[in-house]
Design a protein around this motif. Structure first.
Motif, mmCIF file in Angstrom:
data_model
loop_
_atom_site.group_PDB
_atom_site.id
_atom_site.type_symbol
_atom_site.label_atom_id
_atom_site.label_comp_id
_atom_site.label_asym_id
_atom_site.label_seq_id
_atom_site.Cartn_x
_atom_site.Cartn_y
_atom_site.Cartn_z
ATOM 1 N N UNK A 1 63.742 -57.734 103.475
ATOM 2 C CA UNK A 1 62.420 -58.334 103.645
ATOM 3 C C UNK A 1 61.371 -57.268 103.928
ATOM 4 N N UNK A 2 60.204 -57.426 103.327
ATOM 5 C CA UNK A 2 59.073 -56.544 103.604
ATOM 6 C C UNK A 2 58.032 -57.296 104.421
ATOM 7 N N UNK A 3 57.507 -56.655 105.443
ATOM 8 C CA UNK A 3 56.407 -57.245 106.209
ATOM 9 C C UNK A 3 55.096 -56.997 105.460
ATOM 10 N N UNK A 4 54.066 -57.718 105.864
ATOM 11 C CA UNK A 4 52.762 -57.540 105.220
ATOM 12 C C UNK A 4 52.252 -56.109 105.394
ATOM 13 N N UNK A 5 52.444 -55.529 106.584
ATOM 14 C CA UNK A 5 51.967 -54.172 106.826
ATOM 15 C C UNK A 5 52.710 -53.161 105.964
ATOM 16 N N UNK A 6 53.989 -53.389 105.770
ATOM 17 C CA UNK A 6 54.742 -52.512 104.875
ATOM 18 C C UNK A 6 54.204 -52.615 103.455
ATOM 19 N N UNK A 7 53.962 -53.832 103.028
ATOM 20 C CA UNK A 7 53.503 -54.074 101.661
ATOM 21 C C UNK A 7 52.170 -53.388 101.394
ATOM 22 N N UNK A 8 51.333 -53.297 102.415
ATOM 23 C CA UNK A 8 50.015 -52.684 102.264
ATOM 24 C C UNK A 8 50.019 -51.191 102.556
ATOM 25 N N UNK A 9 51.155 -50.657 102.930
ATOM 26 C CA UNK A 9 51.269 -49.232 103.255
ATOM 27 C C UNK A 9 51.158 -48.390 101.983
ATOM 28 N N UNK A 10 50.232 -47.425 101.934
ATOM 29 C CA UNK A 10 50.083 -46.583 100.732
ATOM 30 C C UNK A 10 51.347 -45.782 100.404
ATOM 31 N N UNK B 1 68.924 -53.270 94.480
ATOM 32 C CA UNK B 1 68.083 -53.500 95.652
ATOM 33 C C UNK B 1 67.008 -54.513 95.293
ATOM 34 N N UNK B 2 66.859 -55.532 96.149
ATOM 35 C CA UNK B 2 65.781 -56.513 95.985
ATOM 36 C C UNK B 2 64.912 -56.502 97.233
ATOM 37 N N UNK B 3 63.623 -56.546 97.038
ATOM 38 C CA UNK B 3 62.675 -56.617 98.141
ATOM 39 C C UNK B 3 62.081 -58.018 98.173
ATOM 40 N N UNK B 4 62.114 -58.625 99.349
ATOM 41 C CA UNK B 4 61.636 -59.990 99.488
ATOM 42 C C UNK B 4 60.255 -60.008 100.140
ATOM 43 N N UNK B 5 59.330 -60.681 99.464
ATOM 44 C CA UNK B 5 57.974 -60.847 99.978
ATOM 45 C C UNK B 5 57.662 -62.337 100.027
ATOM 46 N N UNK B 6 56.688 -62.716 100.834
ATOM 47 C CA UNK B 6 56.343 -64.127 100.971
ATOM 48 C C UNK B 6 55.157 -64.488 100.083
ATOM 49 N N UNK B 7 55.002 -65.790 99.889
ATOM 50 C CA UNK B 7 53.880 -66.276 99.085
ATOM 51 C C UNK B 7 52.536 -65.829 99.646
ATOM 52 N N UNK B 8 52.414 -65.871 100.973
ATOM 53 C CA UNK B 8 51.121 -65.546 101.582
ATOM 54 C C UNK B 8 50.735 -64.091 101.365
ATOM 55 N N UNK B 9 51.717 -63.229 101.106
ATOM 56 C CA UNK B 9 51.420 -61.818 100.888
ATOM 57 C C UNK B 9 50.776 -61.569 99.535
ATOM 58 N N UNK B 10 50.947 -62.493 98.593
ATOM 59 C CA UNK B 10 50.362 -62.276 97.264
ATOM 60 C C UNK B 10 49.329 -63.338 96.907
#
Length: 199
Positions: A35-44, A64-73
């Motif tokens: 799982x990726x957190x929102x802060x990770x997802x926005x990390x350059x 490897x699969x990275x899981x993101x949530x609907x609210x992140x996109x």
């Protein structure tokens, strides 16, 4: 506390390292999701972190699969789309977690290179007793397949739920019905689930 980035990096690297060990110990083509957190997802530095974790561990990036949530996109922004495209170009898979409970717009879902939609357990818990929930799950499965994506159902606890999901065309499932969480050093001792269809 500001620790989510270093913790997230450690989790990603450790998951890749453990996967390498499990693959070697079992001889099976195993995969892992993180799982990726929102802060990770926005990390350059996210893309470099992912590439480094994969390269240093020696695992195939496609396992490897990275899981993101609907609210992140949900914003459907160009920046979000570019990040997702870069991750997919690296060979790593993208899973949209807890699908159906967030706020994503179906009008922009097709723009993202998602490999898999994960149906939230809230739909699964009522699956066998409520035909409306079955209709929703069937619609999600159909949507995902039309977008050339797989579907994972979360929170499977009974054989009946598994059977209904199989009849609805769901590709994969996870939950206590198969295994409960366990220490990392016990993972490579389990035997593959052989129920067929979804597992």
């Amino acid at each position: 506390t500001g620790l989510i980035l270093p913790i997230g990096t450690w989790v990603l690297r450790q998951a890749c390292t453990d996967l390498k060990k499990w693959r070697e110990n079992t001889g099976q083509d195993l995969a892992v999701s993180v799982n990726l957190s929102r802060k990770q997802f926005l990390d350059p530095q996210l893309l470099q972190t992912i590439r480094s974790a994969v390269a240093d561990s020696g695992i195939p990036p496609g396992r490897l699969s990275l899981e993101i949530t609907e609210t992140m996109i949900m914003e459907c922004s160009q920046a979000v789309s570019a990040t997702l495209e870069e991750i997919r170009a690296s060979g790593v898979n993208l899973h949209l977690d807890d699908f159906g409970t967030g706020y994503s717009s179906l009008s922009c879902l097709h723009r993202f290179p998602i490999n898999c939609l994960k149906i939230d357990r809230a739909f699964i818990s009522e699956l066998t007793g409520n035909p409306d929930f079955q209709a929703v799950v069937h619609a999600i499965v159909t949507l995902a397949h039309r977008l050339r994506a797989h579907v994972v159902a979360e929170g499977i606890e009974t054989a009946q739920q598994q059977q209904v999901l199989r009849s609805l065309g769901c590709d994969f499932a996870q939950g206590y019905y198969f295994y409960k969480p366990m220490p990392v050093d016990q993972i490579d001792r389990i035997t593959p689930y052989e129920g067929g269809g979804i597992a």
